[in-house]
Scaffold this motif. Structure first.
Motif, PDB file in Angstrom:
ATOM      1  N   ASN A 114       0.818  -1.210   0.000  1.00 43.20           N
ATOM      2  CA  ASN A 114       0.000   0.000   0.000  1.00 43.20           C
ATOM      3  C   ASN A 114       0.851   1.260   0.000  1.00 43.20           C
ATOM      4  O   ASN A 114       1.867   1.354   0.685  1.00 43.20           O
ATOM      5  N   GLY A 115       0.435   2.240  -0.807  1.00 47.08           N
ATOM      6  CA  GLY A 115       0.988   3.586  -0.739  1.00 47.08           C
ATOM      7  C   GLY A 115       0.209   4.410   0.257  1.00 47.08           C
ATOM      8  O   GLY A 115      -0.732   3.939   0.904  1.00 47.08           O
ATOM      9  N   SER A 116       0.566   5.668   0.385  1.00 47.85           N
ATOM     10  CA  SER A 116      -0.060   6.518   1.401  1.00 47.85           C
ATOM     11  C   SER A 116      -1.181   7.384   0.852  1.00 47.85           C
ATOM     12  O   SER A 116      -1.892   8.034   1.616  1.00 47.85           O
ATOM     13  N   SER A 117      -1.378   7.406  -0.457  1.00 48.12           N
ATOM     14  CA  SER A 117      -2.401   8.270  -1.043  1.00 48.12           C
ATOM     15  C   SER A 117      -3.694   7.504  -1.289  1.00 48.12           C
ATOM     16  O   SER A 117      -3.674   6.332  -1.683  1.00 48.12           O
ATOM     17  N   THR A 118      -4.813   8.186  -1.070  1.00 45.04           N
ATOM     18  CA  THR A 118      -6.114   7.625  -1.442  1.00 45.04           C
ATOM     19  C   THR A 118      -6.821   8.525  -2.447  1.00 45.04           C
ATOM     20  O   THR A 118      -8.013   8.357  -2.710  1.00 45.04           O
ATOM     21  N   THR A 119      -6.082   9.469  -3.018  1.00 42.45           N
ATOM     22  CA  THR A 119      -6.681  10.387  -3.998  1.00 42.45           C
ATOM     23  C   THR A 119      -5.944  10.334  -5.339  1.00 42.45           C
ATOM     24  O   THR A 119      -6.558  10.115  -6.384  1.00 42.45           O
ATOM     25  N   ARG A 120      -4.635  10.511  -5.306  1.00 45.36           N
ATOM     26  CA  ARG A 120      -3.844  10.513  -6.536  1.00 45.36           C
ATOM     27  C   ARG A 120      -3.001   9.252  -6.594  1.00 45.36           C
ATOM     28  O   ARG A 120      -2.324   8.901  -5.630  1.00 45.36           O
ATOM     29  N   TYR A 121      -3.042   8.568  -7.733  1.00 46.16           N
ATOM     30  CA  TYR A 121      -2.309   7.314  -7.880  1.00 46.16           C
ATOM     31  C   TYR A 121      -0.825   7.523  -7.571  1.00 46.16           C
ATOM     32  O   TYR A 121      -0.180   8.402  -8.140  1.00 46.16           O
ATOM     33  N   ASP A 122      -0.278   6.675  -6.685  1.00 50.62           N
ATOM     34  CA  ASP A 122       1.103   6.861  -6.227  1.00 50.62           C
ATOM     35  C   ASP A 122       1.971   5.621  -6.421  1.00 50.62           C
ATOM     36  O   ASP A 122       3.051   5.526  -5.841  1.00 50.62           O
ATOM     37  N   GLY A 124       1.429   2.675  -5.317  1.00 52.72           N
ATOM     38  CA  GLY A 124       1.188   1.654  -4.310  1.00 52.72           C
ATOM     39  C   GLY A 124       0.243   0.604  -4.869  1.00 52.72           C
ATOM     40  O   GLY A 124      -0.523   0.856  -5.798  1.00 52.72           O
ATOM     41  N   ASN A 125       0.287  -0.615  -4.314  1.00 53.36           N
ATOM     42  CA  ASN A 125      -0.559  -1.716  -4.757  1.00 53.36           C
ATOM     43  C   ASN A 125      -0.537  -1.870  -6.271  1.00 53.36           C
ATOM     44  O   ASN A 125      -1.561  -1.822  -6.950  1.00 53.36           O
ATOM     45  N   SER A 126       0.664  -2.052  -6.793  1.00 56.13           N
ATOM     46  CA  SER A 126       0.873  -2.084  -8.237  1.00 56.13           C
ATOM     47  C   SER A 126       1.877  -3.171  -8.604  1.00 56.13           C
ATOM     48  O   SER A 126       2.618  -3.678  -7.770  1.00 56.13           O
ATOM     49  N   VAL A 127       1.891  -3.512  -9.886  1.00 56.28           N
ATOM     50  CA  VAL A 127       2.979  -4.272 -10.489  1.00 56.28           C
ATOM     51  C   VAL A 127       3.752  -3.301 -11.365  1.00 56.28           C
ATOM     52  O   VAL A 127       3.174  -2.660 -12.258  1.00 56.28           O
ATOM     53  N   LEU A 128       5.050  -3.144 -11.105  1.00 52.38           N
ATOM     54  CA  LEU A 128       5.891  -2.206 -11.842  1.00 52.38           C
ATOM     55  C   LEU A 128       6.887  -2.991 -12.680  1.00 52.38           C
ATOM     56  O   LEU A 128       7.567  -3.884 -12.174  1.00 52.38           O
ATOM     57  N   GLU A 129       6.978  -2.649 -13.958  1.00 56.09           N
ATOM     58  CA  GLU A 129       7.997  -3.233 -14.818  1.00 56.09           C
ATOM     59  C   GLU A 129       9.180  -2.285 -14.884  1.00 56.09           C
ATOM     60  O   GLU A 129       9.030  -1.098 -15.197  1.00 56.09           O
ATOM     61  N   LEU A 130      10.360  -2.800 -14.583  1.00 56.83           N
ATOM     62  CA  LEU A 130      11.594  -2.020 -14.604  1.00 56.83           C
ATOM     63  C   LEU A 130      12.578  -2.670 -15.572  1.00 56.83           C
ATOM     64  O   LEU A 130      12.598  -3.893 -15.734  1.00 56.83           O
ATOM     65  N   SER A 131      13.406  -1.850 -16.195  1.00 58.48           N
ATOM     66  CA  SER A 131      14.468  -2.377 -17.038  1.00 58.48           C
ATOM     67  C   SER A 131      15.568  -2.967 -16.149  1.00 58.48           C
ATOM     68  O   SER A 131      15.590  -2.732 -14.927  1.00 58.48           O
ATOM     69  N   PRO A 132      16.527  -3.719 -16.726  1.00 54.68           N
ATOM     70  CA  PRO A 132      17.625  -4.241 -15.902  1.00 54.68           C
ATOM     71  C   PRO A 132      18.438  -3.149 -15.218  1.00 54.68           C
ATOM     72  O   PRO A 132      19.100  -3.416 -14.208  1.00 54.68           O
ATOM     73  N   THR A 133      18.382  -1.922 -15.754  1.00 57.74           N
ATOM     74  CA  THR A 133      19.076  -0.796 -15.108  1.00 57.74           C
ATOM     75  C   THR A 133      18.125   0.039 -14.256  1.00 57.74           C
ATOM     76  O   THR A 133      18.440   1.166 -13.886  1.00 57.74           O
ATOM     77  N   LEU A 134      16.941  -0.526 -13.967  1.00 58.60           N
ATOM     78  CA  LEU A 134      15.951   0.032 -13.033  1.00 58.60           C
ATOM     79  C   LEU A 134      15.265   1.289 -13.542  1.00 58.60           C
ATOM     80  O   LEU A 134      14.826   2.134 -12.748  1.00 58.60           O
ATOM     81  N   HIS A 135      15.117   1.428 -14.845  1.00 53.53           N
ATOM     82  CA  HIS A 135      14.259   2.462 -15.396  1.00 53.53           C
ATOM     83  C   HIS A 135      12.830   1.920 -15.482  1.00 53.53           C
ATOM     84  O   HIS A 135      12.619   0.784 -15.922  1.00 53.53           O
ATOM     85  N   ALA A 147      -8.764   2.266  -2.449  1.00 57.19           N
ATOM     86  CA  ALA A 147      -9.364   1.560  -1.315  1.00 57.19           C
ATOM     87  C   ALA A 147      -8.379   0.555  -0.733  1.00 57.19           C
ATOM     88  O   ALA A 147      -8.292   0.382   0.489  1.00 57.19           O
ATOM     89  N   ASP A 148      -7.597  -0.100  -1.601  1.00 56.99           N
ATOM     90  CA  ASP A 148      -6.591  -1.033  -1.105  1.00 56.99           C
ATOM     91  C   ASP A 148      -5.507  -0.304  -0.316  1.00 56.99           C
ATOM     92  O   ASP A 148      -5.018  -0.808   0.704  1.00 56.99           O
ATOM     93  N   ASN A 149      -5.097   0.882  -0.786  1.00 53.68           N
ATOM     94  CA  ASN A 149      -4.136   1.682  -0.024  1.00 53.68           C
ATOM     95  C   ASN A 149      -4.668   1.984   1.365  1.00 53.68           C
ATOM     96  O   ASN A 149      -3.960   1.887   2.364  1.00 53.68           O
ATOM     97  N   ARG A 314      -0.892   0.215  10.594  1.00 55.53           N
ATOM     98  CA  ARG A 314      -2.059  -0.526  10.178  1.00 55.53           C
ATOM     99  C   ARG A 314      -1.717  -1.994  10.019  1.00 55.53           C
ATOM    100  O   ARG A 314      -0.736  -2.343   9.389  1.00 55.53           O
ATOM    101  N   GLY A 315      -2.565  -2.858  10.579  1.00 54.55           N
ATOM    102  CA  GLY A 315      -2.439  -4.278  10.340  1.00 54.55           C
ATOM    103  C   GLY A 315      -1.055  -4.813  10.630  1.00 54.55           C
ATOM    104  O   GLY A 315      -0.361  -4.389  11.539  1.00 54.55           O
ATOM    105  N   ALA A 316      -0.655  -5.746   9.793  1.00 53.36           N
ATOM    106  CA  ALA A 316       0.635  -6.397   9.975  1.00 53.36           C
ATOM    107  C   ALA A 316       1.737  -5.719   9.205  1.00 53.36           C
ATOM    108  O   ALA A 316       2.852  -6.191   9.170  1.00 53.36           O
TER     109      ALA A 316
END
Length: 335
Positions: A114-122, A124-135, A147-149, A314-316
């Motif tokens: 979870n990210g900390s925002s509940t208004t603007r997408y940040d 959090g709760n995502s799958v991120l694709e990064l290049s081998p050099t982390l771009h 809601a998940d955040n 929050r939670g665990a």
């Protein structure tokens, strides 16, 4: 490894020679602006294009100003420490016990808590694709990410599982499984398919059209996966809920002090035997005709949890626990 130096927390990457255990080199991973005591390195390490990949989250309870990070260091220990920070105001942990997934071309798929925002997408709760050099290359988030955040329903409590055809399956605390196109993650709310599965933390497995999902507190679940469809194939017997390993023709799981082997086609119990106490969410290892089970600390009766580092939140939380180092034991089972 997390170390204490003069009472201060430090995160150090160290390779060991597998033949004799000798330490080859060490690199400090604590970047400028990062609060080491607020960060926890729990995720399994990965390799991509000659680099060791490391995920970071936060402590039990989500306290402190931590962020999710993915870092990469050359296998030689030389050169810069590459770093990607999840662009949340705070949180957004990369903490899945099974780590970050690596595609054949070296691209990385990291799931966040979870990210900390509940208004603007940040992110959090995502799958991120990064290049081998982390771009950053692409992302996916459920349409209800906000809601998940707010509810600490981490999508990133398990790693995205790579499937044939560069597809991915991700299941987290939210209980919904999402089938994704790894070449085009789809942004917010556009999976190839989705279906209710279970509350999932740990690591998963796949073979011959079936995805096996860890369901702690429930029953390990097999999902039949096609190009654009997910459906339940079977549920394991009651009490079998841990992260699965396919080896020796069986599907193995550690649950409640037992090592169980299931028929991967039907979920029927084939073998069960006592196992040493383990940490949560671990899977058995398999090599050279053996199943290897890593035991948890032996302090107290079978490994106490004294000294668990908790904090208000929050939670665990998004990383599990920071616990003291203790002696550990394990055992091996012939396949």
């Amino acid at each position: 490894a997390e170390t204490l130096v003069g009472g201060s927390v430090h995160h150090v990457l160290v390779p060991l020679d597998a033949r004799n255990g000798h330490l080859e080199w060490r690199r400090d991973l604590d970047r400028p602006g990062l609060d080491p005591a607020a960060q926890l390195q729990r995720a399994a390490l990965a390799l991509s294009k000659g680099r060791v990949v490391v995920g970071f989250g936060g402590n039990y309870g989500d306290c402190g100003r931590y962020h999710g990070y993915v870092m990469a260091v050359a296998e030689t220990g030389k050169g810069p420490v590459l770093s990607y920070r999840v662009p949340t105001a705070r949180e957004g942990a990369v903490w899945a016990p099974s780590g970050v997934s690596v595609a054949a071309n070296g691209d990385l798929y990291a799931a966040t808590g979870n990210g900390s925002s509940t208004t603007r997408y940040d992110s959090g709760n995502s799958v991120l694709e990064l290049s081998p050099t982390l771009h950053r290359l692409a992302s996916f988030a459920p349409s209800n990410w906000a809601a998940d955040n707010a509810a600490d329903r981490d999508l990133g409590s398990a790693a995205p599982m790579l499937l044939p055809g560069r597809r991915l399956l991700i299941v987290g605390k939210e209980t919904i499984g999402y089938l994704l196109d790894g070449r085009h993650l789809g942004g917010i709310g556009h999976p190839l398919a989705s279906a209710p599965i279970c509350f999932s933390i740990g690591g998963d497995a796949y073979a011959r059209g079936l995805a096996y999902v860890a369901c702690p507190g429930g029953r390990l679940t097999a999902m039949r996966v096609t190009a654009r469809h997910l459906a339940v194939a079977w549920h394991a017997p009651a009490g079998v809920d841990g992260s699965p390993t396919l080896a020796g023709g069986l599907l193995w799981s550690l649950s409640g002090g037992r090592l169980t082997g299931l028929d991967p086609r039907t979920g029927h119990l084939v073998v069960a035997r006592p196992a040493v106490a383990t940490e949560r969410y671990v899977a058995p290892g398999a090599a050279d005709g053996l199943l290897v089970v890593a035991g948890r600390g032996l302090g107290g009766r079978g490994g106490s949890r004294r000294g668990r580092r908790r904090c208000a939140g929050r939670g665990a939380g998004d990383a599990g626990d920071r616990e003291p180092a203790e002696a550990a034991a394990g055992h091996a089972v012939d396949l």
